[in-house]
Design a protein around this motif. Structure first.
Motif, short mmCIF file in Angstrom:
data_model
loop_
_atom_site.label_atom_id
_atom_site.label_comp_id
_atom_site.label_asym_id
_atom_site.label_seq_id
_atom_site.Cartn_x
_atom_site.Cartn_y
_atom_site.Cartn_z
N GLU A 187 4.09 -0.97 20.12
CA GLU A 187 4.01 -2.11 19.21
C GLU A 187 2.87 -1.99 18.20
OE1 GLU A 187 3.64 -5.54 21.64
OE2 GLU A 187 5.80 -5.68 22.07
N GLU A 188 1.84 -1.25 18.55
CA GLU A 188 0.62 -1.22 17.72
C GLU A 188 0.88 -0.87 16.25
OE1 GLU A 188 -2.74 0.15 15.59
OE2 GLU A 188 -1.19 1.50 16.36
N PRO A 189 1.60 0.23 15.93
CA PRO A 189 1.81 0.54 14.51
C PRO A 189 2.64 -0.52 13.78
CG PRO A 189 3.12 1.99 15.91
CD PRO A 189 2.18 1.26 16.80
N HIS A 190 3.54 -1.18 14.50
CA HIS A 190 4.34 -2.23 13.87
C HIS A 190 3.47 -3.45 13.55
CE1 HIS A 190 8.15 -0.15 14.71
NE2 HIS A 190 7.58 0.20 15.85
N LYS A 191 2.60 -3.82 14.50
CA LYS A 191 1.67 -4.92 14.25
C LYS A 191 0.73 -4.60 13.09
CE LYS A 191 1.56 -6.72 18.99
NZ LYS A 191 0.71 -6.95 20.20
N LYS A 192 0.30 -3.35 13.05
CA LYS A 192 -0.64 -2.94 12.01
C LYS A 192 -0.03 -3.07 10.62
CE LYS A 192 -3.37 1.04 10.44
NZ LYS A 192 -3.73 2.45 10.72
N VAL A 193 1.20 -2.57 10.44
CA VAL A 193 1.81 -2.61 9.12
C VAL A 193 2.17 -4.04 8.73
CG1 VAL A 193 4.20 -2.23 9.86
CG2 VAL A 193 3.47 -1.42 7.64
N LEU A 194 2.51 -4.88 9.70
CA LEU A 194 2.79 -6.29 9.40
C LEU A 194 1.52 -7.03 9.02
CD1 LEU A 194 5.42 -7.16 12.15
CD2 LEU A 194 5.82 -7.01 9.69
N ASN A 195 0.41 -6.71 9.65
CA ASN A 195 -0.86 -7.33 9.28
C ASN A 195 -1.29 -6.91 7.88
OD1 ASN A 195 -1.27 -8.85 11.61
ND2 ASN A 195 -2.29 -7.17 12.68
N GLU A 196 -1.05 -5.66 7.54
CA GLU A 196 -1.35 -5.19 6.18
C GLU A 196 -0.53 -5.97 5.16
OE1 GLU A 196 -0.50 -1.05 6.25
OE2 GLU A 196 -2.26 -0.53 7.47
N LEU A 197 0.74 -6.20 5.48
CA LEU A 197 1.60 -6.95 4.57
C LEU A 197 1.13 -8.40 4.46
CD1 LEU A 197 4.14 -6.06 2.99
CD2 LEU A 197 5.52 -7.13 4.79
N LYS A 198 0.68 -8.96 5.57
CA LYS A 198 0.16 -10.33 5.56
C LYS A 198 -1.05 -10.45 4.65
CE LYS A 198 -1.72 -13.88 8.64
NZ LYS A 198 -2.07 -14.20 10.06
N GLU A 199 -1.94 -9.46 4.70
CA GLU A 199 -3.13 -9.49 3.83
C GLU A 199 -2.74 -9.40 2.36
OE1 GLU A 199 -5.51 -6.28 5.21
OE2 GLU A 199 -6.05 -7.26 7.11
N GLN A 200 -1.76 -8.56 2.06
CA GLN A 200 -1.30 -8.45 0.67
C GLN A 200 -0.68 -9.77 0.21
OE1 GLN A 200 0.93 -4.75 -0.33
NE2 GLN A 200 0.38 -4.07 1.72
N ALA A 201 0.09 -10.40 1.07
CA ALA A 201 0.71 -11.67 0.71
C ALA A 201 -0.35 -12.75 0.47
CB ALA A 201 1.66 -12.11 1.82
N SER A 202 -1.39 -12.76 1.29
CA SER A 202 -2.46 -13.73 1.13
C SER A 202 -3.16 -13.56 -0.21
CB SER A 202 -3.46 -13.59 2.29
OG SER A 202 -4.54 -14.49 2.14
N ARG A 203 -3.45 -12.31 -0.56
CA ARG A 203 -4.12 -12.05 -1.84
C ARG A 203 -3.23 -12.45 -3.03
NH1 ARG A 203 -5.76 -7.25 0.91
NH2 ARG A 203 -4.09 -6.06 -0.12
N ALA A 204 -1.91 -12.31 -2.86
CA ALA A 204 -0.98 -12.61 -3.95
C ALA A 204 -0.56 -14.07 -3.98
CB ALA A 204 0.26 -11.73 -3.82
N GLY A 205 -1.00 -14.86 -2.99
CA GLY A 205 -0.63 -16.26 -2.94
C GLY A 205 0.82 -16.49 -2.54
N VAL A 206 1.37 -15.58 -1.74
CA VAL A 206 2.76 -15.67 -1.31
C VAL A 206 2.84 -16.27 0.09
CG1 VAL A 206 4.82 -14.33 -0.67
CG2 VAL A 206 3.52 -13.73 -2.72
#
Length: 283
Positions: free
Chosen positions: A62-81
């Motif tokens: 699960e670790e790499p899947h959680k990692k890539v989803l967290n990265e996407l979450k950070e990008q969404a936060s910065r973009a206001g999505v």
């Protein structure tokens, strides 16, 4: 803010091409004023494999899947999505299609293959099956490409699937101030014994389809250039996209049952395997 799609399902995995597509998906959601759902699918185990499936093994998987989803979450936060993520188990294409249906996603965003021959040969295992089974638009973003709606190549064969794709292309071009290059390919062997008649019939079909796209463009104040070419449809679409430096290729998928559903049309499959630009497939 452009509302051509309101909810995006962004499929990601622990690969450079997938991360690139994820970032493009978040940027697209921001430009459309859409929300986003990130999905990364863990492989599932059945039967006696569960007995050997320890907590440590599960965490490692699960670790790499959680990692890539967290990265996407950070990008969404910065973009206001507005964003949330899911991490189901099972076959990737089934989980992606099921989640898109359950969440009523307007658009599935997924990474294309890299330049690797092996990855290209494996495209059908996930991307093609997602397109073949999903009843949603699917945007395939190859590694290193960038989605743009300024110049769209639209391929038509005069079918009702192409009609829907044309409507989507015109809506996107209108929303983003873009233009459309629409093409119709006639692929008839020169030694075919009814070549003249078939060419005449196909030319008439192509002209009618292109005239319809021009009408749609005129109604939406979208510039449309049209062309009929003789040759392999896949090669002609890719050549057209290269010539006009298209930011997007739009295609209609074909069929919803049996092998045609899985293969989604040889032209669309060929474009996805050989093309380096983003492709939007409309069901």
């Amino acid at each position: 803010m452009v509302n051509t799609h309101k909810k995006l399902l962004i499929a990601v995995a622990d690969t450079p091409s997938s991360r690139h597509a994820g970032g493009q998906g978040i940027a697209l959601a921001a430009s459309m004023g859409a929300s986003a759902i990130g999905i990364s699918v863990c492989p599932g185990f059945e039967g006696n494999m569960y007995r050997l499936y320890t907590r440590d093994m599960r965490e490692n998987i699960e670790e790499p899947h959680k990692k890539v989803l967290n990265e996407l979450k950070e990008q969404a936060s910065r973009a206001g999505v507005t964003y949330r993520s899911v991490m189901p188990e099972g076959h990737a294409f089934e989980a992606i299609v099921d989640e898109a249906e359950a969440q009523c996603a307007d658009l599935i965003v997924i990474g294309g293959v890299s330049r690797s021959r092996i990855e290209r040969s494996l495209l059908g295992t996930t991307v093609e099956r997602v397109i073949g089974y999903a009843h949603r638009d699917v945007l395939v973003i190859p590694e290193g490409s960038e989605v743009s709606f300024n110049n769209i190549v639209l391929a038509t064969d005069g079918s009702r699937y192409s009609e829907k794709a044309a409507e989507r292309a015109v809506a996107l071009a209108r929303a983003y101030g873009g233009s459309i290059n629409a093409i119709f390919a006639i692929d008839v062997p020169s030694d075919y014994y009814l070549w003249d008649k078939v060419m005449d019939d196909m030319t008439s079909t192509g002209r009618a389809a292109l005239d319809r796209i021009t009408e749609l463009g005129n109604a939406a104040d979208v510039p449309v250039a049209t062309a009929i070419h003789n040759g392999d449809a896949t090669e002609l679409i890719i050549e057209e996209a290269e010539t006009c430096n298209a930011g997007l290729i739009v295609l209609g998928s074909h069929g919803r049952t049996g092998l045609r559903r899985l293969m989604m049309g040889s032209v669309a499959a060929g474009v996805l395997r050989s093309n380096k630009r983003p492709v939007l497939v409309v069901p």
